[in-house]
Structure formats: structure tokens, C-alpha cells
Design a protein around this motif. Structure first.
Motif, PDB file in Angstrom:
ATOM      1  N   GLU A  74       0.814  -1.202   0.000  1.00 40.59           N
ATOM      2  CA  GLU A  74       0.000   0.000   0.000  1.00 40.59           C
ATOM      3  C   GLU A  74       0.852   1.259   0.000  1.00 40.59           C
ATOM      4  OE1 GLU A  74      -2.781  -0.124   3.181  1.00 40.59           O
ATOM      5  OE2 GLU A  74      -3.838  -1.900   2.422  1.00 40.59           O
ATOM      6  N   SER A  75       2.105   1.134   0.445  1.00 42.87           N
ATOM      7  CA  SER A  75       3.009   2.279   0.480  1.00 42.87           C
ATOM      8  C   SER A  75       3.430   2.738  -0.905  1.00 42.87           C
ATOM      9  CB  SER A  75       4.261   1.927   1.283  1.00 42.87           C
ATOM     10  OG  SER A  75       5.002   0.897   0.621  1.00 42.87           O
ATOM     11  N   GLY A  76       3.179   1.894  -1.909  1.00 39.14           N
ATOM     12  CA  GLY A  76       3.613   2.217  -3.261  1.00 39.14           C
ATOM     13  C   GLY A  76       5.022   1.748  -3.561  1.00 39.14           C
ATOM     14  N   ALA A  77       5.661   1.084  -2.604  1.00 36.69           N
ATOM     15  CA  ALA A  77       7.011   0.575  -2.811  1.00 36.69           C
ATOM     16  C   ALA A  77       7.003  -0.547  -3.840  1.00 36.69           C
ATOM     17  CB  ALA A  77       7.588   0.068  -1.492  1.00 36.69           C
ATOM     18  N   GLY A  78       8.165  -0.802  -4.414  1.00 33.78           N
ATOM     19  CA  GLY A  78       8.302  -1.873  -5.390  1.00 33.78           C
ATOM     20  C   GLY A  78       8.650  -1.320  -6.756  1.00 33.78           C
ATOM     21  N   ARG A  79       9.312  -2.146  -7.544  1.00 37.02           N
ATOM     22  CA  ARG A  79       9.727  -1.740  -8.886  1.00 37.02           C
ATOM     23  C   ARG A  79       8.657  -2.128  -9.895  1.00 37.02           C
ATOM     24  NH1 ARG A  79      15.406  -3.352 -11.986  1.00 37.02           N
ATOM     25  NH2 ARG A  79      15.269  -1.723 -13.590  1.00 37.02           N
ATOM     26  N   GLN A  80       8.142  -1.147 -10.611  1.00 38.78           N
ATOM     27  CA  GLN A  80       7.071  -1.396 -11.567  1.00 38.78           C
ATOM     28  C   GLN A  80       7.577  -2.189 -12.763  1.00 38.78           C
ATOM     29  OE1 GLN A  80       3.838  -0.602 -11.050  1.00 38.78           O
ATOM     30  NE2 GLN A  80       4.406   0.199  -9.048  1.00 38.78           N
ATOM     31  N   SER A  81       6.835  -3.217 -13.149  1.00 41.96           N
ATOM     32  CA  SER A  81       7.223  -4.058 -14.279  1.00 41.96           C
ATOM     33  C   SER A  81       5.974  -4.607 -14.946  1.00 41.96           C
ATOM     34  CB  SER A  81       8.140  -5.197 -13.825  1.00 41.96           C
ATOM     35  OG  SER A  81       7.461  -6.035 -12.910  1.00 41.96           O
ATOM     36  N   ALA A  82       6.173  -5.286 -16.055  1.00 37.07           N
ATOM     37  CA  ALA A  82       5.047  -5.870 -16.794  1.00 37.07           C
ATOM     38  C   ALA A  82       5.512  -7.113 -17.519  1.00 37.07           C
ATOM     39  CB  ALA A  82       4.476  -4.862 -17.790  1.00 37.07           C
ATOM     40  N   VAL A  83       4.592  -8.044 -17.729  1.00 35.81           N
ATOM     41  CA  VAL A  83       4.874  -9.239 -18.524  1.00 35.81           C
ATOM     42  C   VAL A  83       3.810  -9.367 -19.604  1.00 35.81           C
ATOM     43  CG1 VAL A  83       6.050 -10.479 -16.665  1.00 35.81           C
ATOM     44  CG2 VAL A  83       3.576 -10.740 -16.950  1.00 35.81           C
ATOM     45  N   LEU A  84       4.183  -9.994 -20.712  1.00 35.34           N
ATOM     46  CA  LEU A  84       3.247 -10.235 -21.802  1.00 35.34           C
ATOM     47  C   LEU A  84       2.789 -11.683 -21.756  1.00 35.34           C
ATOM     48  CD1 LEU A  84       1.809  -9.162 -24.338  1.00 35.34           C
ATOM     49  CD2 LEU A  84       3.791  -9.949 -25.671  1.00 35.34           C
ATOM     50  N   VAL A  85       1.512 -11.890 -21.482  1.00 35.43           N
ATOM     51  CA  VAL A  85       0.904 -13.223 -21.496  1.00 35.43           C
ATOM     52  C   VAL A  85       0.318 -13.387 -22.890  1.00 35.43           C
ATOM     53  CG1 VAL A  85      -0.729 -14.778 -20.366  1.00 35.43           C
ATOM     54  CG2 VAL A  85       0.380 -12.946 -19.047  1.00 35.43           C
ATOM     55  N   LEU A  86       1.105 -13.972 -23.780  1.00 37.04           N
ATOM     56  CA  LEU A  86       0.763 -13.983 -25.204  1.00 37.04           C
ATOM     57  C   LEU A  86       0.206 -15.329 -25.641  1.00 37.04           C
ATOM     58  CD1 LEU A  86       0.754 -12.412 -27.847  1.00 37.04           C
ATOM     59  CD2 LEU A  86       3.095 -13.210 -28.245  1.00 37.04           C
ATOM     60  N   PHE A  87      -1.055 -15.295 -26.068  1.00 35.91           N
ATOM     61  CA  PHE A  87      -1.724 -16.477 -26.600  1.00 35.91           C
ATOM     62  C   PHE A  87      -1.608 -16.495 -28.123  1.00 35.91           C
ATOM     63  CE2 PHE A  87      -3.835 -15.855 -22.554  1.00 35.91           C
ATOM     64  CZ  PHE A  87      -4.022 -17.144 -22.079  1.00 35.91           C
ATOM     65  N   GLY A  88      -1.261 -17.661 -28.659  1.00 38.72           N
ATOM     66  CA  GLY A  88      -1.229 -17.838 -30.102  1.00 38.72           C
ATOM     67  C   GLY A  88      -1.986 -19.096 -30.472  1.00 38.72           C
ATOM     68  N   GLU A  89      -1.908 -19.450 -31.730  1.00 37.13           N
ATOM     69  CA  GLU A  89      -2.556 -20.678 -32.194  1.00 37.13           C
ATOM     70  C   GLU A  89      -1.555 -21.443 -33.044  1.00 37.13           C
ATOM     71  OE1 GLU A  89      -6.968 -22.189 -33.434  1.00 37.13           O
ATOM     72  OE2 GLU A  89      -6.502 -20.049 -33.442  1.00 37.13           O
ATOM     73  N   GLY A  90      -1.155 -22.611 -32.544  1.00 33.64           N
ATOM     74  CA  GLY A  90      -0.156 -23.410 -33.229  1.00 33.64           C
ATOM     75  C   GLY A  90      -0.739 -24.676 -33.824  1.00 33.64           C
ATOM     76  N   ALA A  91       0.142 -25.617 -34.137  1.00 32.38           N
ATOM     77  CA  ALA A  91      -0.282 -26.854 -34.774  1.00 32.38           C
ATOM     78  C   ALA A  91      -1.213 -27.665 -33.890  1.00 32.38           C
ATOM     79  CB  ALA A  91       0.946 -27.690 -35.142  1.00 32.38           C
ATOM     80  N   ARG A  92      -1.078 -27.505 -32.580  1.00 34.62           N
ATOM     81  CA  ARG A  92      -1.921 -28.256 -31.639  1.00 34.62           C
ATOM     82  C   ARG A  92      -2.980 -27.369 -30.988  1.00 34.62           C
ATOM     83  NH1 ARG A  92       1.443 -30.978 -27.360  1.00 34.62           N
ATOM     84  NH2 ARG A  92      -0.662 -31.728 -26.797  1.00 34.62           N
ATOM     85  N   GLY A  93      -3.283 -26.258 -31.607  1.00 37.90           N
ATOM     86  CA  GLY A  93      -4.323 -25.386 -31.082  1.00 37.90           C
ATOM     87  C   GLY A  93      -3.762 -24.245 -30.261  1.00 37.90           C
ATOM     88  N   ARG A 133       3.204  -0.747 -22.949  1.00 43.98           N
ATOM     89  CA  ARG A 133       4.389  -0.543 -23.789  1.00 43.98           C
ATOM     90  C   ARG A 133       5.574  -1.365 -23.290  1.00 43.98           C
ATOM     91  NH1 ARG A 133       2.424   4.751 -23.299  1.00 43.98           N
ATOM     92  NH2 ARG A 133       1.384   5.462 -25.192  1.00 43.98           N
ATOM     93  N   ALA A 134       5.714  -1.435 -21.963  1.00 41.03           N
ATOM     94  CA  ALA A 134       6.821  -2.199 -21.399  1.00 41.03           C
ATOM     95  C   ALA A 134       6.713  -3.676 -21.754  1.00 41.03           C
ATOM     96  CB  ALA A 134       6.859  -2.023 -19.884  1.00 41.03           C
ATOM     97  N   ALA A 135       5.505  -4.231 -21.674  1.00 42.93           N
ATOM     98  CA  ALA A 135       5.314  -5.647 -21.987  1.00 42.93           C
ATOM     99  C   ALA A 135       5.687  -5.941 -23.434  1.00 42.93           C
ATOM    100  CB  ALA A 135       3.869  -6.052 -21.719  1.00 42.93           C
ATOM    101  N   LEU A 136       5.253  -5.083 -24.355  1.00 44.41           N
ATOM    102  CA  LEU A 136       5.566  -5.278 -25.772  1.00 44.41           C
ATOM    103  C   LEU A 136       7.051  -5.038 -26.043  1.00 44.41           C
ATOM    104  CD1 LEU A 136       2.483  -3.519 -27.399  1.00 44.41           C
ATOM    105  CD2 LEU A 136       2.971  -5.973 -27.379  1.00 44.41           C
ATOM    106  N   ARG A 137       7.604  -3.994 -25.442  1.00 44.41           N
ATOM    107  CA  ARG A 137       9.023  -3.683 -25.667  1.00 44.41           C
ATOM    108  C   ARG A 137       9.916  -4.801 -25.158  1.00 44.41           C
ATOM    109  NH1 ARG A 137      12.385  -2.214 -22.173  1.00 44.41           N
ATOM    110  NH2 ARG A 137      10.824  -1.470 -20.670  1.00 44.41           N
ATOM    111  N   GLU A 138       9.656  -5.267 -23.948  1.00 38.98           N
ATOM    112  CA  GLU A 138      10.482  -6.329 -23.377  1.00 38.98           C
ATOM    113  C   GLU A 138      10.346  -7.626 -24.176  1.00 38.98           C
ATOM    114  OE1 GLU A 138      12.602  -6.677 -20.862  1.00 38.98           O
ATOM    115  OE2 GLU A 138      12.581  -4.632 -20.082  1.00 38.98           O
ATOM    116  N   ALA A 139       9.138  -7.933 -24.629  1.00 38.45           N
ATOM    117  CA  ALA A 139       8.937  -9.149 -25.417  1.00 38.45           C
ATOM    118  C   ALA A 139       9.723  -9.077 -26.718  1.00 38.45           C
ATOM    119  CB  ALA A 139       7.454  -9.358 -25.706  1.00 38.45           C
ATOM    120  N   GLU A 140       9.751  -7.894 -27.340  1.00 37.92           N
ATOM    121  CA  GLU A 140      10.522  -7.732 -28.567  1.00 37.92           C
ATOM    122  C   GLU A 140      12.015  -7.871 -28.288  1.00 37.92           C
ATOM    123  OE1 GLU A 140      10.991  -4.616 -32.319  1.00 37.92           O
ATOM    124  OE2 GLU A 140      10.089  -3.925 -30.446  1.00 37.92           O
TER     125      GLU A 140
END
Length: 260
Positions: A74-93, A133-140
Motif C-alpha cells: 500500500e506504500s507504493g514501494a516496489g519496482r514497476q514491471s510488466a509481462v506479456l501473457v501472449l496467446f497464439g494458435e499453433g499446430a496443436r491449437g 508498452r513495457a510488456a511489448l518492448r520487453e517481449a521484442e
């Protein structure tokens, strides 16, 4: 019976116009951030394949405490970050994009994870479009994917990783136009791979990872990897609230060592 997320039928897609307006009102601190805040970043479910509808609905309705007991201070402490949870469709769905971090990293070495990392100043406002933007940038940067082929369709509540003090925003994406991916920097990434959702929901591939400290959490044994920790926790909750989870043996344990 498992708790189901509260449904907010008034929730709508949060578009770039809404988010960019909020960014501009926040008066960015420098010219770089101001430029990023004017860049359109859409979050929309328009055109998603029908099989992703349950995930999009879960993103709209799930509450932070339904995802994890570790929430941002609640103090707002911590390093802000993001992850990309990327769903695709492959040979097995349907499938998810994951990567394995280099064994030489100081944090989360050798651990499978979503692409992602800390927000940079040029990503913009951390309360609005910055995590997108961070999620997309980091994934790239980590996998070489072309972010132009990714459609962002949801954002999960921010979560907390106590061991590293990261405040993480999981950003959901649909790999609308897949592009080649692979290791970009071996110093950061050991490999990049996809996992069929069918394998993630297979009870034979599920277990509880147990750390010597006593902490335990869901894990997945897929693609010659043990997916555990924050990444496995997010996957587990998505499967649950999307209605994809199948009954599995929570008594099955996989021990971790102190280096994990």
C-alpha cells in the motif's frame, strides 16, 4: 466450490483514446515520456477468436485477491514491471509463449517465465499505458517478436513478487500475426518456446512445487521445463477463471532446491 470472479457487465474495452487522454493529463516528466504517452496503444477484444472469450471475460472481472495473496504494498514501494501473457494458435491449437531465463542472471536465473521486465521512462505513465508498452518492448527485446502482430485484449490486476520487490502487471495479448521468435541475447535468455494450452490443462503435467522454505505453489512440467513461481501462478489462475482447468492431483509434489 472454487470462488468465481465477480462479473461487471458494464466493463468495456479500454481503448488507446481513453488511456492516452489519462496519460496526457498526468503531465509526463520529460520529453521522452511525453512522446510515448502520445503513442496509441489499443486494448480491445474486437476480432478475438472465440476460444479467447473466457480469458477476456476473466480479465474484466477477476479481482486482485483472486489471483494471488501477494499484492503490491500500500506504500507504493516496489519496482514497476510488466509481462506479456501472449496467446497464439499453433499446430496443436491454442498455445502460450514462454521463455527460459539465462542461468547467469542474478534474479530468477534459469526460470521459465513470460517475456517482460521493468518499466523504462520512455514507456510512459506506469498507472496507464506504461505497462502495455513495457510488456511489448520487453517481449521484442527478449524474443524478437514483432509487436505489430500482437493485439492486446486485457490487463490483469497488478501483483507482487516479494523476493525481488517487483510490482508486476500481466498484459494479455493475442498473437494475431505471428512472427519468428528466438533468443536475442543469450546473456538474458536461454531459450524461447511455446506451450500448447492442452498440455497446461493436462492433469499429468501438473504438480505443486515445494521450496525448502516451505512455500508451495502450482507448477507445470511441460516442454522439458518446470514452470513454477509467479508465471505458473498466473497461468493456474487464468486456466481456473477461464473455465479451462481440469481436476488434478494437488498432492503430487515437485521439490525445489535453495537456489530456486
Amino acid at each position: 466450490m472454487a470462488e468465481r470472479p465477480a462479473t461487471d457487465r458494464t466493463a468495456t474495452d479500454r481503448t488507446a483514446t481513453e488511456r492516452a487522454a489519462a496519460d496526457r493529463a498526468a503531465a509526463p516528466a520529460d520529453r521522452t515520456a511525453a512522446t510515448a504517452d502520445r503513442t496509441a496503444v489499443d486494448v480491445t477484444t474486437a476480432g478475438l477468436p472465440a476460444w479467447l472469450d473466457p480469458v477476456a471475460e476473466a480479465a474484466r472481472s477477476v479481482r486482485p485477491h483472486q489471483l494471488s495473496r501477494f499484492l503490491p504494498p500500500e506504500s507504493g514501494a516496489g519496482r514497476q514491471s510488466a509481462v506479456l501473457v501472449l496467446f497464439g494458435e499453433g499446430a496443436r491449437g491454442p498455445e502460450l509463449l514462454l521463455m527460459e531465463r539465462s542461468g547467469t542472471l542474478r534474479s530468477h536465473a534459469g526460470q521459465p517465465s513470460f517475456p517482460g521486465g521493468a518499466l523504462d521512462p520512455e514507456d510512459g505513465d506506469q498507472a496507464t499505458t506504461g505497462p502495455l508498452r513495457a510488456a511489448l518492448r520487453e517481449a521484442e527485446e527478449e524474443t524478437g517478436l514483432d509487436p505489430r502482430g500482437v493485439q492486446l485484449f486485457g490487463v490483469l490486476p497488478r501483483l507482487y513478487i516479494p523476493v525481488s520487490s517487483f510490482v508486476v502487471t500481466p498484459v494479455l495479448g493475442w498473437w494475431r500475426a505471428p512472427s519468428p521468435v528466438g533468443v536475442v541475447d543469450p546473456a538474458e535468455t536461454a531459450r524461447v518456446f511455446t506451450v500448447p494450452v492442452a498440455d497446461l490443462t493436462d492433469p499429468a503435467n501438473r504438480a505443486m512445487a515445494v521450496h525448502p522454505s516451505g512455500h508451495s505453489g502450482p507448477a507445470f512440467l511441460v516442454e522439458s521445463a518446470l514452470v513454477w513461481g509467479f508465471t505458473a501462478g498466473v497461468i493456474d489462475r487464468i486456466l481456473h477463471y477461464a473455465g479451462w482447468e481440469r481436476p488434478w492431483d494437488r498432492a503430487r509434489q515437485v521439490p525445489l532446491d535453495w537456489r530456486a
